[in-house]
Design a protein around this motif. Structure first.
Motif, PDB file in Angstrom:
ATOM      1  N   LEU A  43       0.815  -1.215   0.000  1.00  0.00           N
ATOM      2  CA  LEU A  43       0.000   0.000   0.000  1.00  0.00           C
ATOM      3  C   LEU A  43       0.848   1.264   0.000  1.00  0.00           C
ATOM      4  CD1 LEU A  43      -2.873  -1.028   2.409  1.00  0.00           C
ATOM      5  CD2 LEU A  43      -3.029  -0.630  -0.057  1.00  0.00           C
ATOM      6  N   GLU A  44       2.085   1.163   0.479  1.00  0.00           N
ATOM      7  CA  GLU A  44       2.982   2.323   0.471  1.00  0.00           C
ATOM      8  C   GLU A  44       3.443   2.664  -0.933  1.00  0.00           C
ATOM      9  OE1 GLU A  44       6.167   1.430   3.132  1.00  0.00           O
ATOM     10  OE2 GLU A  44       4.895   1.540   4.902  1.00  0.00           O
ATOM     11  N   GLY A  45       3.467   1.684  -1.814  1.00  0.00           N
ATOM     12  CA  GLY A  45       3.921   1.900  -3.190  1.00  0.00           C
ATOM     13  C   GLY A  45       2.763   2.275  -4.101  1.00  0.00           C
ATOM     14  N   ASP A  46       3.067   2.358  -5.379  1.00  0.00           N
ATOM     15  CA  ASP A  46       2.066   2.733  -6.371  1.00  0.00           C
ATOM     16  C   ASP A  46       1.488   1.544  -7.121  1.00  0.00           C
ATOM     17  OD1 ASP A  46       2.320   5.442  -5.819  1.00  0.00           O
ATOM     18  OD2 ASP A  46       4.002   5.663  -7.209  1.00  0.00           O
ATOM     19  N   ALA A  47       2.042   0.366  -6.861  1.00  0.00           N
ATOM     20  CA  ALA A  47       1.617  -0.816  -7.610  1.00  0.00           C
ATOM     21  C   ALA A  47       0.204  -1.239  -7.210  1.00  0.00           C
ATOM     22  CB  ALA A  47       2.583  -1.962  -7.349  1.00  0.00           C
ATOM     23  N   ASP A  48      -0.471  -1.874  -8.163  1.00  0.00           N
ATOM     24  CA  ASP A  48      -1.772  -2.442  -7.857  1.00  0.00           C
ATOM     25  C   ASP A  48      -1.581  -3.606  -6.899  1.00  0.00           C
ATOM     26  OD1 ASP A  48      -3.162  -0.691  -9.467  1.00  0.00           O
ATOM     27  OD2 ASP A  48      -3.064  -2.002 -11.222  1.00  0.00           O
ATOM     28  N   VAL A  49      -2.553  -3.793  -6.039  1.00  0.00           N
ATOM     29  CA  VAL A  49      -2.493  -4.885  -5.084  1.00  0.00           C
ATOM     30  C   VAL A  49      -3.340  -6.031  -5.637  1.00  0.00           C
ATOM     31  CG1 VAL A  49      -2.968  -5.608  -2.725  1.00  0.00           C
ATOM     32  CG2 VAL A  49      -2.222  -3.268  -3.183  1.00  0.00           C
TER      33      VAL A  49
ATOM     34  N   VAL B  16      -3.799 -10.616  -5.364  1.00  0.00           N
ATOM     35  CA  VAL B  16      -3.505 -11.782  -4.531  1.00  0.00           C
ATOM     36  C   VAL B  16      -2.099 -12.299  -4.830  1.00  0.00           C
ATOM     37  CG1 VAL B  16      -4.116 -14.190  -4.070  1.00  0.00           C
ATOM     38  CG2 VAL B  16      -5.907 -12.454  -4.220  1.00  0.00           C
ATOM     39  N   SER B  17      -1.753 -12.397  -6.102  1.00  0.00           N
ATOM     40  CA  SER B  17      -0.430 -12.929  -6.451  1.00  0.00           C
ATOM     41  C   SER B  17       0.688 -11.999  -5.969  1.00  0.00           C
ATOM     42  CB  SER B  17      -0.318 -13.171  -7.951  1.00  0.00           C
ATOM     43  OG  SER B  17      -0.546 -11.983  -8.672  1.00  0.00           O
ATOM     44  N   ARG B  18       0.485 -10.703  -6.107  1.00  0.00           N
ATOM     45  CA  ARG B  18       1.514  -9.755  -5.650  1.00  0.00           C
ATOM     46  C   ARG B  18       1.630  -9.775  -4.125  1.00  0.00           C
ATOM     47  NH1 ARG B  18       1.602  -4.491  -8.933  1.00  0.00           N
ATOM     48  NH2 ARG B  18       2.431  -6.026 -10.341  1.00  0.00           N
ATOM     49  N   LEU B  19       0.494  -9.837  -3.435  1.00  0.00           N
ATOM     50  CA  LEU B  19       0.523  -9.886  -1.977  1.00  0.00           C
ATOM     51  C   LEU B  19       1.169 -11.182  -1.493  1.00  0.00           C
ATOM     52  CD1 LEU B  19      -0.194  -8.724   0.780  1.00  0.00           C
ATOM     53  CD2 LEU B  19      -2.494  -9.651   0.504  1.00  0.00           C
ATOM     54  N   ALA B  20       0.834 -12.292  -2.127  1.00  0.00           N
ATOM     55  CA  ALA B  20       1.434 -13.575  -1.747  1.00  0.00           C
ATOM     56  C   ALA B  20       2.943 -13.542  -1.951  1.00  0.00           C
ATOM     57  CB  ALA B  20       0.798 -14.705  -2.558  1.00  0.00           C
ATOM     58  N   ALA B  21       3.391 -12.987  -3.070  1.00  0.00           N
ATOM     59  CA  ALA B  21       4.828 -12.898  -3.330  1.00  0.00           C
ATOM     60  C   ALA B  21       5.510 -12.023  -2.280  1.00  0.00           C
ATOM     61  CB  ALA B  21       5.076 -12.344  -4.730  1.00  0.00           C
ATOM     62  N   GLN B  22       4.895 -10.895  -1.953  1.00  0.00           N
ATOM     63  CA  GLN B  22       5.463  -9.994  -0.947  1.00  0.00           C
ATOM     64  C   GLN B  22       5.533 -10.673   0.421  1.00  0.00           C
ATOM     65  OE1 GLN B  22       6.543  -6.852  -1.771  1.00  0.00           O
ATOM     66  NE2 GLN B  22       7.293  -6.471   0.293  1.00  0.00           N
ATOM     67  N   ALA B  23       4.528 -11.501   0.737  1.00  0.00           N
ATOM     68  CA  ALA B  23       4.489 -12.211   2.019  1.00  0.00           C
ATOM     69  C   ALA B  23       5.304 -13.503   1.979  1.00  0.00           C
ATOM     70  CB  ALA B  23       3.048 -12.525   2.399  1.00  0.00           C
ATOM     71  N   GLN B  24       5.883 -13.805   0.816  1.00  0.00           N
ATOM     72  CA  GLN B  24       6.694 -15.006   0.614  1.00  0.00           C
ATOM     73  C   GLN B  24       5.920 -16.289   0.939  1.00  0.00           C
ATOM     74  OE1 GLN B  24      10.317 -14.335   2.812  1.00  0.00           O
ATOM     75  NE2 GLN B  24      11.010 -12.778   1.379  1.00  0.00           N
ATOM     76  N   MET B  25       4.763 -16.382   0.280  1.00  0.00           N
ATOM     77  CA  MET B  25       3.952 -17.591   0.411  1.00  0.00           C
ATOM     78  C   MET B  25       3.218 -17.833  -0.902  1.00  0.00           C
ATOM     79  SD  MET B  25       0.725 -16.317   2.781  1.00  0.00           S
ATOM     80  CE  MET B  25       1.759 -16.099   4.189  1.00  0.00           C
ATOM     81  N   ALA B  26       2.737 -19.024  -1.072  1.00  0.00           N
ATOM     82  CA  ALA B  26       1.989 -19.369  -2.280  1.00  0.00           C
ATOM     83  C   ALA B  26       0.617 -18.700  -2.243  1.00  0.00           C
ATOM     84  CB  ALA B  26       1.817 -20.884  -2.369  1.00  0.00           C
ATOM     85  N   PRO B  27       0.100 -18.276  -3.403  1.00  0.00           N
ATOM     86  CA  PRO B  27      -1.249 -17.687  -3.434  1.00  0.00           C
ATOM     87  C   PRO B  27      -2.305 -18.593  -2.803  1.00  0.00           C
ATOM     88  CG  PRO B  27      -0.147 -17.294  -5.513  1.00  0.00           C
ATOM     89  CD  PRO B  27       0.745 -18.217  -4.719  1.00  0.00           C
ATOM     90  N   ALA B  28      -2.167 -19.911  -2.982  1.00  0.00           N
ATOM     91  CA  ALA B  28      -3.139 -20.844  -2.386  1.00  0.00           C
ATOM     92  C   ALA B  28      -3.092 -20.797  -0.862  1.00  0.00           C
ATOM     93  CB  ALA B  28      -2.873 -22.261  -2.885  1.00  0.00           C
ATOM     94  N   THR B  29      -1.896 -20.626  -0.317  1.00  0.00           N
ATOM     95  CA  THR B  29      -1.757 -20.512   1.142  1.00  0.00           C
ATOM     96  C   THR B  29      -2.405 -19.225   1.628  1.00  0.00           C
ATOM     97  OG1 THR B  29       0.318 -21.739   1.043  1.00  0.00           O
ATOM     98  CG2 THR B  29      -0.106 -20.469   3.047  1.00  0.00           C
TER      99      THR B  29
END
Length: 194
Positions: free
Chosen positions: A29-35, A37-50
């Protein structure tokens, strides 16, 4: 021979996962990128399914993030200050959580007014319960339910006004102080409607 038993700590694992996801969501949310599920999962270092196993949608992530932030606010009530000041302190703190994070504020507001998702309805109910608990604690014993309900309505209305544009969250917090002073009686007067 000793037997070692490993206990499964589901709550601890859930709390750890939530911290990872909330931290990742705040960074996105601090950046300009769209949020997404895949981007959030990558940022959290987990699989999207998790991620989806813990949070059925992005909206639930942001509702849970706001709930987490509200529940971690201090709830220290100073009995030496007036009731109106105690209530104002709580409402101001909950309002200002969103003041410096406009993207989070937009996401939270959209989620909090959504009515078509049962998972969001559950989080929204828990947020409402926490807001009610904080106002009730600040009011103290003996407050009439009508006073509590009025203060809750005023709080939610101020958040909605701040999100729809008539005022900023900081202005909403100042306006809440004025409204609380009009609703909550002065010291020495009970909190019962006449």
């Amino acid at each position: 021979m000793a037997t070692v038993t490993c206990l499964h700590d589901a709550y601890g694992r859930r709390a750890h996962t939530c911290r990872r996801v909330f931290g990742a969501a705040a960074q996105l949310l601090e950046g300009d990128a769209d949020v997404s599920v895949s981007r959030l999962a990558a940022q959290a270092q987990m699989a999207p399914a998790t991620l989806r196993a813990h949070f059925p949608s992005l909206e639930v992530v942001f509702a849970e993030l706001y709930l987490h932030r509200v529940t971690t606010l201090p709830l220290d009530i100073d009995p030496d200050i007036g009731i109106a000041d105690r209530v104002s302190d709580q409402l101001t703190a909950m309002t200002l959580l969103l003041a410096d994070e406009p993207r989070l504020a937009r996401m939270c507001t959209r989620v909090l007014v959504s009515t078509d998702d049962d998972a969001i309805a559950d989080v929204r109910s828990r947020i409402s319960d926490e807001v009610r608990r904080r106002i009730s604690t600040a009011l103290g014993t003996g407050a009439w339910p009508e006073v509590l309900a009025t203060l809750e309505s005023v709080f939610w209305g101020a958040l909605l006004q701040a999100q729809t544009g008539p005022m900023t969250y900081r202005q909403a917090a100042r306006q809440l102080q004025t409204m609380v002073a009009l609703i909550v009686p002065q010291a020495g007067v009970d909190t019962c409607p006449r």
